[in-house]
Design a protein around this motif. Structure first.
Motif, short mmCIF file in Angstrom:
data_model
loop_
_atom_site.label_atom_id
_atom_site.label_comp_id
_atom_site.label_asym_id
_atom_site.label_seq_id
_atom_site.Cartn_x
_atom_site.Cartn_y
_atom_site.Cartn_z
N HIS A 303 0.86 -1.18 0.00
CA HIS A 303 0.00 0.00 0.00
C HIS A 303 0.90 1.23 0.00
CE1 HIS A 303 -3.51 -2.51 0.96
NE2 HIS A 303 -2.67 -3.18 1.75
N SER A 304 0.47 2.25 -0.72
CA SER A 304 1.24 3.49 -0.79
C SER A 304 0.39 4.62 -0.24
CB SER A 304 1.63 3.78 -2.24
OG SER A 304 2.45 4.94 -2.32
N ARG A 305 0.95 5.35 0.71
CA ARG A 305 0.24 6.50 1.27
C ARG A 305 1.04 7.76 0.99
NH1 ARG A 305 -2.37 7.05 7.35
NH2 ARG A 305 -2.74 9.30 7.33
N GLU A 306 0.39 8.70 0.33
CA GLU A 306 1.03 9.97 0.03
C GLU A 306 0.38 11.06 0.87
OE1 GLU A 306 1.38 7.01 -2.80
OE2 GLU A 306 -0.43 8.25 -2.88
N ASP A 307 1.18 11.79 1.60
CA ASP A 307 0.72 12.92 2.40
C ASP A 307 0.84 14.16 1.52
OD1 ASP A 307 0.24 14.89 4.28
OD2 ASP A 307 1.39 13.92 5.86
N VAL A 308 -0.23 14.48 0.81
CA VAL A 308 -0.21 15.54 -0.21
C VAL A 308 -0.72 16.85 0.39
CG1 VAL A 308 -1.04 16.26 -2.47
CG2 VAL A 308 -0.52 13.85 -2.04
N VAL A 309 0.10 17.88 0.27
CA VAL A 309 -0.28 19.22 0.71
C VAL A 309 -0.47 20.09 -0.52
CG1 VAL A 309 0.43 21.25 2.02
CG2 VAL A 309 1.05 18.96 2.84
N ASP A 310 -1.65 20.67 -0.67
CA ASP A 310 -1.92 21.58 -1.78
C ASP A 310 -1.45 22.98 -1.41
OD1 ASP A 310 -3.31 19.95 -3.80
OD2 ASP A 310 -4.80 19.66 -2.21
N GLY A 311 -0.73 23.60 -2.32
CA GLY A 311 -0.25 24.93 -2.04
C GLY A 311 0.57 25.49 -3.18
N ALA A 312 1.25 26.59 -2.92
CA ALA A 312 2.09 27.26 -3.90
C ALA A 312 3.56 26.98 -3.60
CB ALA A 312 1.83 28.76 -3.86
N VAL A 313 4.42 27.33 -4.54
CA VAL A 313 5.85 27.19 -4.33
C VAL A 313 6.28 27.92 -3.06
CG1 VAL A 313 8.11 27.91 -5.24
CG2 VAL A 313 6.48 26.75 -6.73
N SER A 314 5.66 29.05 -2.79
CA SER A 314 6.02 29.83 -1.60
C SER A 314 5.73 29.10 -0.30
CB SER A 314 5.29 31.17 -1.61
OG SER A 314 3.88 30.97 -1.65
N ASP A 315 4.90 28.06 -0.35
CA ASP A 315 4.59 27.28 0.85
C ASP A 315 5.66 26.23 1.15
OD1 ASP A 315 2.05 28.49 1.41
OD2 ASP A 315 1.22 27.35 -0.27
N PHE A 316 6.62 26.06 0.26
CA PHE A 316 7.62 25.01 0.43
C PHE A 316 8.31 25.05 1.80
CE2 PHE A 316 12.19 24.22 0.40
CZ PHE A 316 12.21 22.84 0.24
#
Length: 339
Positions: A303-316
């Motif tokens: 199983h693969s779990r990705e913790d995806v955060v939506d945002g802009a480059v500035s949120d890096f």
């Protein structure tokens, strides 16, 4: 492309300890038209990995440090939006070292084409089907030389690599103990991923729990954190154990000297070995590993779990900090939102 603007995050200073806002510079530049033999990639996903912290330090390592003023190095995924390279067509999805930015102009070297589907989201090619999965596969099977029936301990077990390592060990018939931080992560690796046991390093005595859970010792230890946890496992090694050094996230932000193992003499007593590795050394065999990983994913054994955060480059910068605050579960990815 000249009307498009490329937002970027550059390294402004070498960090002392945990990276703060002062080490980053936010810049923009026009997106160029590709030259002959070159392409432009619009980046959609940026991978967040502990190794990036080491790339920020000056000094000798397995890769040159990111230079001051350079775009921060990062793996990523994106779509080819302009091409004058016969090997890449507009619309191709590619992965590789793309950087912390919105666009990359490149000759295509080092980029790999992938094919996301409804069942395989694009971020999975930065996780189990990408470098994360390759790291777990070769670290456990080649360096760790895992054999059926052995006892495996993995630290950072709820992280990107650790969670895959434990599952791979179960596929091969091993008994798996994961070390993670907090009851939710410990429950995830046992209840959802099938680990045999979990140790919560925040509330448990790791050495005592290892003695209870592995009374005959640890055959393979896959280390992602270093420090005190590495020491605790070294104290519980079985005869001819293998210790795989993948990372040491507990030490990456140390402002003083790195803490080394005190129990290393157990390597001698138990005729054990401790070995580091770099997944890049195995690139010629990535196809072999990818085929097996994809097969086990398809039949439900992985199983693969990705913790995806939506945002802009500035949120890096803030998203990057989640790695060191222990806030992510599975593979941490920044998905760029241009809305």
């Amino acid at each position: 492309m000249s009307n498009e603007v490329n937002h970027q995050v550059r390294l402004a200073a070498r960090p002392q300890g945990t990276p703060g806002p002062e080490v980053w510079e936010h810049t923009t530049e026009p997106v160029p038209e590709p030259g002959e033999g070159r392409i432009v990639v619009r980046i959609s996903h940026i991978s967040l990995d502990p190794a990036m912290r080491g790339w920020m330090n000056e000094g000798r390592s397995y890769a040159p440090p990111v230079g001051i003023g350079e775009v921060m190095r990062a793996l990523g995924l994106g779509e080819v939006v302009a091409s004058k390279n016969a090997d890449f067509a507009v619309g191709d999805t590619v992965t590789g070292v793309l950087g912390v930015q919105e666009y990359l102009e490149s000759d295509g070297r080092g980029l790999q084409k992938v094919s996301p589907t409804a069942d395989v989201p694009p971020e999975r090619y930065l996780a189990l089907l990408g470098m994360t999965g390759m790291t777990a596969y070769f670290g456990l099977f080649d360096v760790g030389a895992l054999e059926e029936g052995e006892t495996v301990v993995v630290s950072g077990a709820a992280g990107a690599v650790g969670s895959v390592v434990g599952q791979l060990a179960k596929v091969k018939g091993a008994r798996v103990i994961g070390i993670a931080g907090g009851p939710e992560k410990c429950a995830w690796i046992t209840d959802d991923l099938g680990f045999d046991a979990a140790i919560d390093y925040r509330s448990d005595n790791v050495s005592r729990r290892l003695e209870e859970l592995a009374p005959e010792g640890v055959d393979v230890y896959f280390d992602n954190v270093g420090g005190d946890i590495l020491d605790a496992v070294l104290g519980r090694l079985a005869m001819h154990a293998r210790v795989v050094i993948c990372g040491a996230i507990s030490q990456y932000n140390a402002e003083g000297a790195v803490t080394g193992p005190k129990n290393y003499l157990n390597l001698l007593v138990n005729r054990a070995r401790m070995e580091g590795f770099l997944v890049g050394d195995y690139i010629p065999r990535w196809g072999e590993a990818g085929t097996e990983l994809a097969g086990w994913l398809a039949d439900g054994r992985l199983h693969s779990r990705e913790d995806v955060v939506d945002g802009a480059v500035s949120d890096f910068p803030d998203v990057f900090g989640k790695l060191f605050r222990g806030e992510n579960t599975g593979k941490l990815v920044l998905r760029l939102n241009r809305a």
